[in-house]
Design an enzyme around this catalytic site. Structure first.
Site, PDB file in Angstrom:
ATOM      1  CG  HIS A 100       7.212  -0.833   5.756  1.00 16.45           C
ATOM      2  ND1 HIS A 100       6.322  -1.587   6.495  1.00 16.45           N
ATOM      3  CD2 HIS A 100       7.826  -0.015   6.643  1.00 16.45           C
ATOM      4  CE1 HIS A 100       6.398  -1.229   7.768  1.00 16.45           C
ATOM      5  NE2 HIS A 100       7.296  -0.287   7.890  1.00 16.45           N
ATOM      6  NE  ARG A 149       1.745  -0.659   4.149  1.00 25.42           N
ATOM      7  CZ  ARG A 149       1.745  -0.065   5.341  1.00 25.42           C
ATOM      8  NH1 ARG A 149       2.335  -0.648   6.379  1.00 25.42           N
ATOM      9  NH2 ARG A 149       1.177   1.123   5.507  1.00 25.42           N
TER      10      ARG A 149
END
Length: 211
Positions: free
Chosen positions: A44, A41
Site C-alpha cells: 500500500h 501495508r
C-alpha cells in the site's frame, strides 16, 4: 487524449478501497496469515507488489514484535523521516516511544572522532540505553552492520530488527548479515529495495494489529 474513468470514492474510504485493489491484484497468491497485514501495508505504501515475495520474516517475528509493543517497547529508527512516519497515536496508546539519534550532537561528534558514519554511531548510542528495543532501519546499511556486530559482541539483544535499507552499496550484504543471526527476530526486505517509508509502514502494520 484518452482518460480513464475515475472511481467515485469518499476520502474516508480510499484506504479501504486501496487494500481491496491490493487483494484483487495479488490474485491467487497465498500469503502467510501472520505476515499478510505487514506485506499488504508495505505494498500500500509503495505500490510495489514485489514485496509480496521479497519481505523475509524470521520464525515468529510478528508475534514477538507484537508482544514487545504491548509491553511499551522503544523503537529506534535510522532516519527522522522513518520516525515521522510512525503513527504517534498508536505509540502513545501502547506506551511506546520512537527515537532517532542521527541529528544528536554527541552522535555527530563520535562519528567525526572515530571516522565513521552517524548511522553506525547512533546504533552505539542505542546500545547504551540498557533496554531492548525494536530497530527500524530503512536507509543506512552501516546501521545494520553495526547492529550485527553489537549482537555478536553480546552488547545488545533487539526485540526486532526491521532491515529495509534501500540502495546499492552494502545494502544486500547488510541484510544478509541480519538474516544469518540465530535467535534475533527480523523482518528484512531482501535485495536492494526498501526505504524509510517501508520501515515506518512495517512498524505501523504491527501497531495497527494491537487493539
Amino acid at each position: 487524449m484518452e482518460f480513464y474513468e475515475l472511481e467515485r470514492v469518499l476520502p474516508e474510504e480510499i484506504e479501504k478501497r486501496s487494500f481491496e485493489i491490493i487483494t484483487q491484484e495479488l490474485g491467487e497468491k497465498v500469503l502467510n496469515p501472520e505476515h499478510e497485514l505487514v506485506i499488504k501495508r508495505v505494498i500500500h505504501t509503495t505500490a510495489d507488489f514485489e514485496y509480496a515475495d521479497s519481505l523475509i520474516f524470521s520464525p515468529g517475528a510478528v508475534e514477538k514484535a507484537l508482544e514487545a509493543l504491548k509491553g511499551g517497547c522503544r523503537i529506534i529508527t535510522d532516519t527522522n523521516m522513518g520516525k515521522a512516519g510512525i503513527n504517534k497515536g498508536a505509540l502513545k496508546r501502547l506506551g511506546c516511544s520512537v527515537d532517532c539519534f542521527m541529528a544528536d550532537e554527541d552522535v555527530a561528534e563520535y562519528a567525526k572522532n572515530h571516522n565513521t558514519t552517524r548511522a553506525r554511531a547512533s546504533m552505539d548510542k542505542a546500545a547504551g540505553l540498557s533496554e531492548d528495543c525494536i530497530f527500524a532501519v530503512g536507509n543506512a546499511p552501516t546501521a545494520l552492520v553495526r547492529l550485527y556486530e553489537l549482537i555478536k559482541e553480546g552488547k545488545i539483544q533487539p526485540k526486532l530488527i526491521i532491515g529495509v535499507p534501500v540502495g546499492f552499496v552494502n545494502v544486500v550484504q547488510s541484510k544478509e548479515m541480519i538474516m544469518s543471526l540465530a535467535g534475533v527476530p527480523f523482518i528484512v526486505a531482501k535485495g536492494r529495495k526498501g526505504g524509510s517509508n517501508v520501515a515506518a509502514a512495517i512498524v505501523n502494520a504491527l501497531l495497527y494489529q494491537i487493539r
